[in-house]
Design an enzyme around this catalytic site. Structure first.
Site, PDB file in Angstrom:
ATOM      1  N   SER A  15       0.828  -1.415   0.000  1.00 23.03           N
ATOM      2  CA  SER A  15       0.161   0.073  -0.028  1.00 23.03           C
ATOM      3  C   SER A  15       0.848   1.185   0.017  1.00 23.03           C
ATOM      4  O   SER A  15       0.563   2.229  -0.731  1.00 23.03           O
ATOM      5  CB  SER A  15      -0.836   0.178   1.145  1.00 23.03           C
ATOM      6  OG  SER A  15      -1.826  -0.844   0.850  1.00 23.03           O
ATOM      7  N   LYS A  64      -9.840  -5.283  10.744  1.00 24.32           N
ATOM      8  CA  LYS A  64     -10.999  -4.797   9.943  1.00 24.32           C
ATOM      9  C   LYS A  64     -11.985  -4.669  10.765  1.00 24.32           C
ATOM     10  O   LYS A  64     -12.981  -3.954  10.450  1.00 24.32           O
ATOM     11  CB  LYS A  64     -10.948  -5.456   8.714  1.00 24.32           C
ATOM     12  CG  LYS A  64      -9.702  -5.208   7.674  1.00 24.32           C
ATOM     13  CD  LYS A  64     -10.038  -6.089   6.246  1.00 24.32           C
ATOM     14  CE  LYS A  64      -8.756  -5.667   5.434  1.00 24.32           C
ATOM     15  NZ  LYS A  64      -9.112  -6.145   4.070  1.00 24.32           N
ATOM     16  N   GLY A 125     -13.735 -20.226   0.698  1.00 21.99           N
ATOM     17  CA  GLY A 125     -13.238 -19.335   1.837  1.00 21.99           C
ATOM     18  C   GLY A 125     -14.451 -18.629   2.701  1.00 21.99           C
ATOM     19  O   GLY A 125     -15.322 -18.068   1.909  1.00 21.99           O
ATOM     20  N   ALA A 126     -14.515 -18.454   3.721  1.00 19.77           N
ATOM     21  CA  ALA A 126     -15.678 -17.650   4.459  1.00 19.77           C
ATOM     22  C   ALA A 126     -15.042 -16.498   5.291  1.00 19.77           C
ATOM     23  O   ALA A 126     -15.350 -16.470   6.501  1.00 19.77           O
ATOM     24  CB  ALA A 126     -16.379 -18.649   5.058  1.00 19.77           C
ATOM     25  N   GLY A 127     -13.734 -16.202   5.179  1.00 19.71           N
ATOM     26  CA  GLY A 127     -13.199 -15.212   5.911  1.00 19.71           C
ATOM     27  C   GLY A 127     -13.394 -13.664   5.596  1.00 19.71           C
ATOM     28  O   GLY A 127     -14.471 -13.311   4.760  1.00 19.71           O
ATOM     29  N   ARG A 150     -13.121 -24.466   4.725  1.00 22.42           N
ATOM     30  CA  ARG A 150     -12.657 -25.671   5.599  1.00 22.42           C
ATOM     31  C   ARG A 150     -13.463 -25.873   6.828  1.00 22.42           C
ATOM     32  O   ARG A 150     -13.870 -27.006   7.019  1.00 22.42           O
ATOM     33  CB  ARG A 150     -11.022 -25.543   5.831  1.00 22.42           C
ATOM     34  CG  ARG A 150     -10.377 -26.331   6.565  1.00 22.42           C
ATOM     35  CD  ARG A 150      -8.896 -25.860   6.906  1.00 22.42           C
ATOM     36  NE  ARG A 150      -8.925 -24.593   7.827  1.00 22.42           N
ATOM     37  CZ  ARG A 150      -7.714 -24.163   8.102  1.00 22.42           C
ATOM     38  NH1 ARG A 150      -6.622 -24.570   7.711  1.00 22.42           N
ATOM     39  NH2 ARG A 150      -7.750 -23.023   8.525  1.00 22.42           N
TER      40      ARG A 150
HETATM   41  P1  ATR Z   1      -9.344 -12.554   5.385  1.00 22.95           P
HETATM   42  O1  ATR Z   1     -10.062 -11.613   6.016  1.00 22.95           O
HETATM   43  O2  ATR Z   1      -7.993 -12.336   4.588  1.00 22.95           O
HETATM   44  O3  ATR Z   1     -10.359 -13.498   4.692  1.00 22.95           O
HETATM   45  P2  ATR Z   1      -9.534 -14.671   7.438  1.00 22.95           P
HETATM   46  O4  ATR Z   1     -10.661 -14.277   8.034  1.00 22.95           O
HETATM   47  O5  ATR Z   1      -8.332 -15.135   8.720  1.00 22.95           O
HETATM   48  O6  ATR Z   1      -8.744 -13.683   6.393  1.00 22.95           O
HETATM   49  O7  ATR Z   1     -10.005 -15.827   6.622  1.00 22.95           O
HETATM   50  C1  ATR Z   1      -8.884 -16.782   6.310  1.00 22.95           C
HETATM   51  C2  ATR Z   1      -9.360 -17.961   5.390  1.00 22.95           C
HETATM   52  O8  ATR Z   1      -8.546 -18.705   4.683  1.00 22.95           O
HETATM   53  C3  ATR Z   1     -10.610 -18.725   5.808  1.00 22.95           C
HETATM   54  O9  ATR Z   1     -11.552 -18.852   5.055  1.00 22.95           O
HETATM   55  C4  ATR Z   1      -9.639 -19.908   6.165  1.00 22.95           C
HETATM   56  O10 ATR Z   1     -10.382 -21.140   6.574  1.00 22.95           O
HETATM   57  P3  ATR Z   1     -10.864 -21.459   8.195  1.00 22.95           P
HETATM   58  O11 ATR Z   1     -12.314 -20.880   8.298  1.00 22.95           O
HETATM   59  O12 ATR Z   1     -11.218 -22.950   7.801  1.00 22.95           O
HETATM   60  O13 ATR Z   1     -10.068 -21.030   9.077  1.00 22.95           O
HETATM   61  C5  ATR Z   1      -9.105 -20.171   5.129  1.00 22.95           C
HETATM   62  N1  ATR Z   1      -7.812 -20.684   5.361  1.00 22.95           N
HETATM   63  C6  ATR Z   1      -6.620 -20.410   5.998  1.00 22.95           C
HETATM   64  N2  ATR Z   1      -5.586 -21.379   5.732  1.00 22.95           N
HETATM   65  C7  ATR Z   1      -6.384 -22.642   5.192  1.00 22.95           C
HETATM   66  C8  ATR Z   1      -5.694 -23.809   4.795  1.00 22.95           C
HETATM   67  N3  ATR Z   1      -4.714 -24.394   5.305  1.00 22.95           N
HETATM   68  N4  ATR Z   1      -6.881 -24.544   4.221  1.00 22.95           N
HETATM   69  C9  ATR Z   1      -8.054 -24.174   3.919  1.00 22.95           C
HETATM   70  N5  ATR Z   1      -8.396 -23.036   3.981  1.00 22.95           N
HETATM   71  C10 ATR Z   1      -7.591 -22.209   4.913  1.00 22.95           C
END
Ligand code: ATR
Length: 277
Positions: A15, A64, A125-127, A150
């Site tokens: 950034s 965030k 992904g659900a982050g 996951r």
């Molecule tokens: P961000 O805000 O950048 O999305 P986050 O909220 O930490 O970051 O989310 C990270 C995402 O990566 C989540 O969906 C996480 O899956 P979990 O909910 O099971 O933790 C996923 N993630 C991180 N490492 C992973 C891995 N080794 N295999 C599969 N999913 C992974």
């Protein structure tokens, strides 16, 4: 006057490179810096925005969501996402916005002319990143969103978060066990951090996919994750997360300075970023 990206860690953030390029180009006489901070410092940083000692903030992981409780006014879309990445003083109120989702859609529209309406999207992904992107996809009136993660509980939480806000939305939970997107899927997005380390690769069954499918990995470092390399090798149009990063930055910049950046501004900074790592 200074702007900061705050988070932990922020060491590798691009950034400052992006914003300082535009700040210099438009001769704004400011500086954009990175600051690694502990959570306890968040309220005093917001006070500095209120006192006009800080012109603007970008918020990155892991703050965030935490930052919202210190903000006076949160935009409609950021409220819907529950996360903020951009802060500034609007009138005499500290205002928070989230530009991640719009950064994603703008980047993809520019690169591929992708038209989101009536499309089926498969999200891994659900982050926090998934929330920002999904909120924007809903605004773009996509036909259907499949979501898999996951940790099952987080997928269920995400589905219920969006369904309580919008009953009409066609959001389907998919089991993590075998990632086999249906043949109606137009776009697959990896929003997880999986793939940032060398040789990590998710297994996705591509047998049902249409030739026109597009794959996006929001990771930009490495430039090509193993998953992105796989989709490219199989002949699918693919995009990494750098354009999304720059587009979300451009929306923050516009909010802070009321300057609309053009495609040349975006492309110039993209070249500089690409050469920097
Ligand atoms: P961000 O805000 O950048 O999305 P986050 O909220 O930490 O970051 O989310 C990270 C995402 O990566 C989540 O969906 C996480 O899956 P979990 O909910 O099971 O933790 C996923 N993630 C991180 N490492 C992973 C891995 N080794 N295999 C599969 N999913 C992974």
């Amino acid at each position: 006057m200074t702007l900061f990206v705050i988070g932990k860690p922020v060491k590798h953030s691009l950034s400052p490179l992006i914003h300082n390029y535009w700040i210099n180009k438009y001769e704004l006489g400011l500086e954009y810096k990175k600051m690694e901070v502990e959570k306890e410092l968040l309220p005093s940083l917001i006070e500095n925005v209120r006192d006009r000692k800080i012109t603007g903030l970008n918020i990155t992981l892991p703050y965030k969501k935490d930052i919202i409780s210190y903000i006076d006014e949160v935009s409609y879309s950021a409220k819907d996402i529950g996360a903020i990445n951009t802060v500034f003083l609007r009138g005499n109120k500290v205002y928070g916005e989230n530009t991640d989702g719009i950064g994603f859609t703008r980047a993809l529209e520019k690169k591929t002319k992708f038209n989101f309406s009536n499309k089926s999207i498969y999200i891994i992904g659900a982050g926090g990143a998934a929330y920002g992107i999904i909120s924007e996809l809903i605004k773009k009136k996509v036909e259907k969103i499949y979501i898999t993660n996951r940790t099952k509980q987080k997928t269920i939480q995400l589905v219920s978060f969006f369904k309580t806000r919008n009953k009409e939305i066609n959001l389907e939970f998919v089991e993590w066990k075998n990632l086999t997107p249906n043949s109606d899927v137009d776009l697959i997005i990896n929003t997880t951090s999986f793939g940032m380390k060398d040789n990590e690769c998710l297994k996705i069954d591509i047998n049902n996919l249409k030739d026109t499918l597009i794959f996006v990995d929001i990771i930009y470092n490495p430039k090509e994750t193993e998953l992105l390399k796989f989709f490219k090798k199989e002949g699918f149009v693919s995009m990494n997360g750098l354009s999304m990063l720059i587009e979300q930055a451009s929306v923050s910049f516009e909010l802070w300075f009321n300057i609309s950046l053009n495609n040349k501004d975006i492309e110039e900074v993209k070249k500089i970023c690409e050469a920097s790592y």
